[in-house]
Design an enzyme around this catalytic site. Sequence first.
Site, PDB file in Angstrom:
ATOM      1  N   GLY A 223       0.821  -1.215   0.000  1.00 58.41           N
ATOM      2  CA  GLY A 223       0.000   0.000   0.000  1.00 58.41           C
ATOM      3  C   GLY A 223       0.851   1.260   0.000  1.00 58.41           C
TER       4      GLY A 223
ATOM      5  N   ILE B 278      -0.195   6.026   5.014  1.00 52.23           N
ATOM      6  CA  ILE B 278       0.581   5.307   6.025  1.00 52.23           C
ATOM      7  C   ILE B 278       1.831   4.701   5.397  1.00 52.23           C
ATOM      8  CG2 ILE B 278       0.572   3.286   7.576  1.00 52.23           C
ATOM      9  CD1 ILE B 278      -2.286   3.970   8.300  1.00 52.23           C
TER      10      ILE B 278
ATOM     11  N   ARG C 156      -8.275   1.512   6.089  1.00 56.92           N
ATOM     12  CA  ARG C 156      -8.886   1.225   7.396  1.00 56.92           C
ATOM     13  C   ARG C 156     -10.390   1.007   7.221  1.00 56.92           C
ATOM     14  NH1 ARG C 156      -5.805   2.359  11.787  1.00 56.92           N
ATOM     15  NH2 ARG C 156      -7.575   2.995  13.059  1.00 56.92           N
TER      16      ARG C 156
ATOM     17  N   ASP D 161     -14.247   8.596  11.759  1.00 54.13           N
ATOM     18  CA  ASP D 161     -13.873   7.532  10.814  1.00 54.13           C
ATOM     19  C   ASP D 161     -14.987   6.524  10.562  1.00 54.13           C
ATOM     20  OD1 ASP D 161     -11.365   8.654  10.759  1.00 54.13           O
ATOM     21  OD2 ASP D 161     -10.288   6.833  11.356  1.00 54.13           O
TER      22      ASP D 161
ATOM     23  N   HIS E  77       8.804  38.513   5.204  1.00 59.88           N
ATOM     24  CA  HIS E  77       9.957  38.094   4.417  1.00 59.88           C
ATOM     25  C   HIS E  77      11.155  37.907   5.354  1.00 59.88           C
ATOM     26  CE1 HIS E  77      12.715  37.720   1.089  1.00 59.88           C
ATOM     27  NE2 HIS E  77      13.526  38.569   1.715  1.00 59.88           N
TER      28      HIS E  77
HETATM   29  P1  FAD Z   1     -10.636   6.712  16.656  1.00 60.41           P
HETATM   30  O1  FAD Z   1      -9.514   7.623  16.885  1.00 60.41           O
HETATM   31  O2  FAD Z   1     -10.376   5.403  15.986  1.00 60.41           O
HETATM   32  O3  FAD Z   1     -11.306   6.455  18.087  1.00 60.41           O
HETATM   33  C1  FAD Z   1     -12.376   5.582  18.261  1.00 60.41           C
HETATM   34  C2  FAD Z   1     -12.398   5.125  19.716  1.00 60.41           C
HETATM   35  O4  FAD Z   1     -13.607   4.407  19.948  1.00 60.41           O
HETATM   36  C3  FAD Z   1     -11.263   4.164  20.073  1.00 60.41           C
HETATM   37  O5  FAD Z   1     -10.602   4.608  21.225  1.00 60.41           O
HETATM   38  C4  FAD Z   1     -11.974   2.821  20.313  1.00 60.41           C
HETATM   39  O6  FAD Z   1     -11.341   2.038  21.320  1.00 60.41           O
HETATM   40  C5  FAD Z   1     -13.345   3.277  20.771  1.00 60.41           C
HETATM   41  N1  FAD Z   1     -14.413   2.302  20.502  1.00 60.41           N
HETATM   42  C6  FAD Z   1     -14.685   1.646  19.351  1.00 60.41           C
HETATM   43  N2  FAD Z   1     -15.793   0.898  19.464  1.00 60.41           N
HETATM   44  C7  FAD Z   1     -16.245   1.071  20.741  1.00 60.41           C
HETATM   45  C8  FAD Z   1     -17.370   0.581  21.458  1.00 60.41           C
HETATM   46  N3  FAD Z   1     -18.296  -0.216  20.890  1.00 60.41           N
HETATM   47  N4  FAD Z   1     -17.506   0.947  22.750  1.00 60.41           N
HETATM   48  C9  FAD Z   1     -16.605   1.776  23.347  1.00 60.41           C
HETATM   49  N5  FAD Z   1     -15.547   2.292  22.696  1.00 60.41           N
HETATM   50  C10 FAD Z   1     -15.379   1.956  21.412  1.00 60.41           C
HETATM   51  N6  FAD Z   1      -5.210  11.667  10.818  1.00 60.41           N
HETATM   52  C11 FAD Z   1      -4.833  12.951  10.677  1.00 60.41           C
HETATM   53  O7  FAD Z   1      -5.698  13.824  10.542  1.00 60.41           O
HETATM   54  N7  FAD Z   1      -3.521  13.318  10.709  1.00 60.41           N
HETATM   55  C12 FAD Z   1      -2.532  12.414  10.850  1.00 60.41           C
HETATM   56  O8  FAD Z   1      -1.355  12.767  10.880  1.00 60.41           O
HETATM   57  C13 FAD Z   1      -2.886  11.047  10.988  1.00 60.41           C
HETATM   58  N8  FAD Z   1      -1.937  10.109  11.151  1.00 60.41           N
HETATM   59  C14 FAD Z   1      -2.308   8.795  11.309  1.00 60.41           C
HETATM   60  C15 FAD Z   1      -1.312   7.842  11.435  1.00 60.41           C
HETATM   61  C16 FAD Z   1      -1.634   6.499  11.579  1.00 60.41           C
HETATM   62  C17 FAD Z   1      -0.534   5.479  11.731  1.00 60.41           C
HETATM   63  C18 FAD Z   1      -3.007   6.123  11.621  1.00 60.41           C
HETATM   64  C19 FAD Z   1      -3.389   4.688  11.819  1.00 60.41           C
HETATM   65  C20 FAD Z   1      -4.012   7.073  11.488  1.00 60.41           C
HETATM   66  C21 FAD Z   1      -3.672   8.415  11.319  1.00 60.41           C
HETATM   67  N9  FAD Z   1      -4.642   9.412  11.139  1.00 60.41           N
HETATM   68  C22 FAD Z   1      -4.267  10.713  10.973  1.00 60.41           C
HETATM   69  C23 FAD Z   1      -6.079   9.084  11.131  1.00 60.41           C
HETATM   70  C24 FAD Z   1      -6.695   9.418  12.499  1.00 60.41           C
HETATM   71  O9  FAD Z   1      -6.022   8.694  13.502  1.00 60.41           O
HETATM   72  C25 FAD Z   1      -8.162   9.086  12.491  1.00 60.41           C
HETATM   73  O10 FAD Z   1      -8.806   9.745  11.414  1.00 60.41           O
HETATM   74  C26 FAD Z   1      -8.828   9.517  13.793  1.00 60.41           C
HETATM   75  O11 FAD Z   1      -8.234   8.899  14.895  1.00 60.41           O
HETATM   76  C27 FAD Z   1     -10.320   9.195  13.763  1.00 60.41           C
HETATM   77  O12 FAD Z   1     -10.889   9.612  14.967  1.00 60.41           O
HETATM   78  P2  FAD Z   1     -12.205   8.909  15.558  1.00 60.41           P
HETATM   79  O13 FAD Z   1     -12.454   9.587  16.856  1.00 60.41           O
HETATM   80  O14 FAD Z   1     -13.262   8.887  14.547  1.00 60.41           O
HETATM   81  O15 FAD Z   1     -11.794   7.384  15.807  1.00 60.41           O
HETATM   82  P1  NAD Z   2      -4.885   4.734   2.196  1.00 58.80           P
HETATM   83  O1  NAD Z   2      -6.264   4.569   1.730  1.00 58.80           O
HETATM   84  O2  NAD Z   2      -4.300   6.085   2.289  1.00 58.80           O
HETATM   85  O3  NAD Z   2      -3.889   3.888   1.273  1.00 58.80           O
HETATM   86  C1  NAD Z   2      -4.013   2.521   1.081  1.00 58.80           C
HETATM   87  C2  NAD Z   2      -3.308   2.149  -0.210  1.00 58.80           C
HETATM   88  O4  NAD Z   2      -3.239   0.748  -0.300  1.00 58.80           O
HETATM   89  C3  NAD Z   2      -4.035   2.653  -1.452  1.00 58.80           C
HETATM   90  O5  NAD Z   2      -3.144   3.298  -2.306  1.00 58.80           O
HETATM   91  C4  NAD Z   2      -4.600   1.368  -2.053  1.00 58.80           C
HETATM   92  O6  NAD Z   2      -4.692   1.416  -3.454  1.00 58.80           O
HETATM   93  C5  NAD Z   2      -3.577   0.360  -1.608  1.00 58.80           C
HETATM   94  N1  NAD Z   2      -4.060  -1.001  -1.540  1.00 58.80           N
HETATM   95  C6  NAD Z   2      -5.268  -1.447  -1.121  1.00 58.80           C
HETATM   96  N2  NAD Z   2      -5.321  -2.796  -1.184  1.00 58.80           N
HETATM   97  C7  NAD Z   2      -4.118  -3.218  -1.649  1.00 58.80           C
HETATM   98  C8  NAD Z   2      -3.550  -4.505  -1.921  1.00 58.80           C
HETATM   99  N3  NAD Z   2      -4.240  -5.625  -1.699  1.00 58.80           N
HETATM  100  N4  NAD Z   2      -2.289  -4.560  -2.390  1.00 58.80           N
HETATM  101  C9  NAD Z   2      -1.580  -3.420  -2.600  1.00 58.80           C
HETATM  102  N5  NAD Z   2      -2.065  -2.185  -2.370  1.00 58.80           N
HETATM  103  C10 NAD Z   2      -3.318  -2.079  -1.887  1.00 58.80           C
HETATM  104  O7  NAD Z   2      -4.834   3.965   3.597  1.00 58.80           O
HETATM  105  P2  NAD Z   2      -3.692   3.893   4.689  1.00 58.80           P
HETATM  106  O8  NAD Z   2      -2.415   4.417   4.161  1.00 58.80           O
HETATM  107  O9  NAD Z   2      -3.781   2.514   5.238  1.00 58.80           O
HETATM  108  O10 NAD Z   2      -4.232   4.900   5.770  1.00 58.80           O
HETATM  109  C11 NAD Z   2      -5.515   4.670   6.396  1.00 58.80           C
HETATM  110  C12 NAD Z   2      -6.204   5.956   6.720  1.00 58.80           C
HETATM  111  O11 NAD Z   2      -5.529   6.629   7.762  1.00 58.80           O
HETATM  112  C13 NAD Z   2      -6.277   6.874   5.529  1.00 58.80           C
HETATM  113  O12 NAD Z   2      -7.614   7.056   5.185  1.00 58.80           O
HETATM  114  C14 NAD Z   2      -5.691   8.168   5.980  1.00 58.80           C
HETATM  115  O13 NAD Z   2      -6.554   9.225   5.733  1.00 58.80           O
HETATM  116  C15 NAD Z   2      -5.468   8.016   7.472  1.00 58.80           C
HETATM  117  N6  NAD Z   2      -4.122   8.528   7.754  1.00 58.80           N
HETATM  118  C16 NAD Z   2      -3.926   9.872   7.617  1.00 58.80           C
HETATM  119  C17 NAD Z   2      -2.674  10.394   7.811  1.00 58.80           C
HETATM  120  C18 NAD Z   2      -2.466  11.859   7.633  1.00 58.80           C
HETATM  121  O14 NAD Z   2      -3.448  12.599   7.635  1.00 58.80           O
HETATM  122  N7  NAD Z   2      -1.257  12.344   7.474  1.00 58.80           N
HETATM  123  C19 NAD Z   2      -1.617   9.578   8.145  1.00 58.80           C
HETATM  124  C20 NAD Z   2      -1.841   8.219   8.256  1.00 58.80           C
HETATM  125  C21 NAD Z   2      -3.120   7.707   8.064  1.00 58.80           C
END
Ligand code: FAD
Ligand code: NAD
Length: 473
Positions: free
Chosen positions: A184, A188, A275, A315, A447
């Site tokens: 991917g 990420i 995701r 999300d 600047h």
């Molecule tokens: P989440 O943060 O997933 O929180 C959901 C919470 O609900 C969790 O704590 C979970 O335990 C809880 N929960 C779930 N089901 C239940 C239930 N039934 N009962 C009780 N609790 C429950 N986004 C950015 O904007 N900028 C970034 O730089 C960025 N970097 C990222 C890097 C990585 C490696 C990853 C994986 C994601 C990144 N994201 C980034 C995406 C960002 O983390 C998510 O978009 C964001 O956390 C979503 O927020 P949320 O509150 O909807 O869900």
């Molecule tokens: P993504 O949707 O950004 O990228 C996933 C990639 O995997 C895509 O390019 C897709 O074509 C590819 N893919 C899917 N299935 C595949 C397969 N079987 N083999 C090879 N390639 C495949 O998802 P992500 O990078 O996993 O990130 C998840 C989410 O977390 C994103 O929606 C992103 O918005 C969020 N996130 C945001 C940030 C940020 O805002 N800087 C940082 C990290 C994550």
Amino acid sequence: MYDVVIIGSGPAGYVAAIRASQLGLNTVCVEESSDSDGNSQLGGTCLNVGCIPSKALLDSSHRYSDAIKHFSDHGIEVNKPKLDIAKMMDRKSKIVNQLTLGVSGLFKANKVTQVLGHAKIIDSNHVEVSSKKGSEILETKNIVIATGSSPINIPVAEINHKDIVDSTGALEFKTVPKKLGIIGAGVIGLELGSVWSRLGSEVTILEAMDEFLPMADKKIAKDVFKEFNKQGLNINLGCKVTSALSNKKDVTVTYENNGNLKELMVDKLIVAVGRKPNTDNLLGENCGLSVDEKGCIPVNDYCETNVQNIWAVGDVVRGPMLAHKASEEGIMVVERIAGKHAEMPYELVPSVIYTHPEVAWVGQTEEDLSASGIEFKTGSFPFAASGRALASGESTGFIKVIADKKTDTILGVHAFGPSAADIVQQAVVAMEFGASAEDLGLTIFSHPTVSEALHEAALAVNGQAIHIGNRKK
Ligand code: FAD
Ligand code: NAD
């Protein structure tokens, strides 16, 4: 009876809970994750295993690679820096702990009730919470679902939490993998690929699609692809992974590319293919809610579900999976519950990829506009022509401003370059106020700053940039 039960304490849920309490609503936030002491682990994906730890490692790895590759450009000679991965990881964990404890403190300060356990919606007024201690029913006037998302698993590369990991595992390697594979080339893949590449891994990314970063500006995607390959991310497009087999020594990944079957041997494999929304055991049989074909809870522009008084944000609903989008939806919803007027400017949600240089954008691309038949004009400015970018040795990339051909209103801003995230944020503010390219051109920029590139690109829209040859469009 609570005014609002919020399910999930990620950036959608915890922000909504604090704002709800500020508005005088009797608020409870249910979170199922717990820490080693048995308390709620607040902050969701973003604080615990997402935005924050990944940025901590991006910053640490950037300093390391800067010291190796670029200090000498500034006339600073250092011996090869020594990497202490355990200390780097410890620093990351301390930042995460500080922030998650901070949320707990904010809950106390704002009188948000915390409940630990898994929430299940019984009906629009009842939520069942189950934990080791048993189960209880919360009675409420409103429910906000903010349960977030989890990594998608693919059967051809099953996560074993050892050498085949998801993004969470990729934030915890104890040593630098010599060879690292990533499935991917999304956000990420690029961010965590950059971390480990800077620390010394030989990184190969296998992407299924033939197009790289389809959501970004075409020229930027092309330049980013070239730059990241140059930096050491070996990105391969059009790759269909057919298997990933782990033995104790390494992982063999088999994939098809252009009709050829190929093999890649790596020490670790990260699966980063997107995701999926968290809805397991969340929707009780009679609650009236179901999920759509993508697993999301269907909502309208105000995050209302089809059941009155049940809302869903972040999300777990449609749209980009971004922390700031999640938080703003959370705020909008509780403000509406409190009877205020609130809405989301969805067209102005910015996107950032925190690589080096950064990639950032807001609004529409040229392709979006052409597809909608909207006439536009563009202005671009290369960072190579920015004095400040040159002074800091960060002159890769460019910024593009797109404006409506007739009204000059800014419709999109796309950047690849130093501090792209912060520069594009300035454009978000301007666009929120309906600015034209001329308005940005008439604004005074300090600047020397890299932000001046935005000023120049806005001027270039109408052929008035000072530091490049202009071509009236
Ligand atoms: P989440 O943060 O997933 O929180 C959901 C919470 O609900 C969790 O704590 C979970 O335990 C809880 N929960 C779930 N089901 C239940 C239930 N039934 N009962 C009780 N609790 C429950 N986004 C950015 O904007 N900028 C970034 O730089 C960025 N970097 C990222 C890097 C990585 C490696 C990853 C994986 C994601 C990144 N994201 C980034 C995406 C960002 O983390 C998510 O978009 C964001 O956390 C979503 O927020 P949320 O509150 O909807 O869900
Ligand atoms: P993504 O949707 O950004 O990228 C996933 C990639 O995997 C895509 O390019 C897709 O074509 C590819 N893919 C899917 N299935 C595949 C397969 N079987 N083999 C090879 N390639 C495949 O998802 P992500 O990078 O996993 O990130 C998840 C989410 O977390 C994103 O929606 C992103 O918005 C969020 N996130 C945001 C940030 C940020 O805002 N800087 C940082 C990290 C994550």
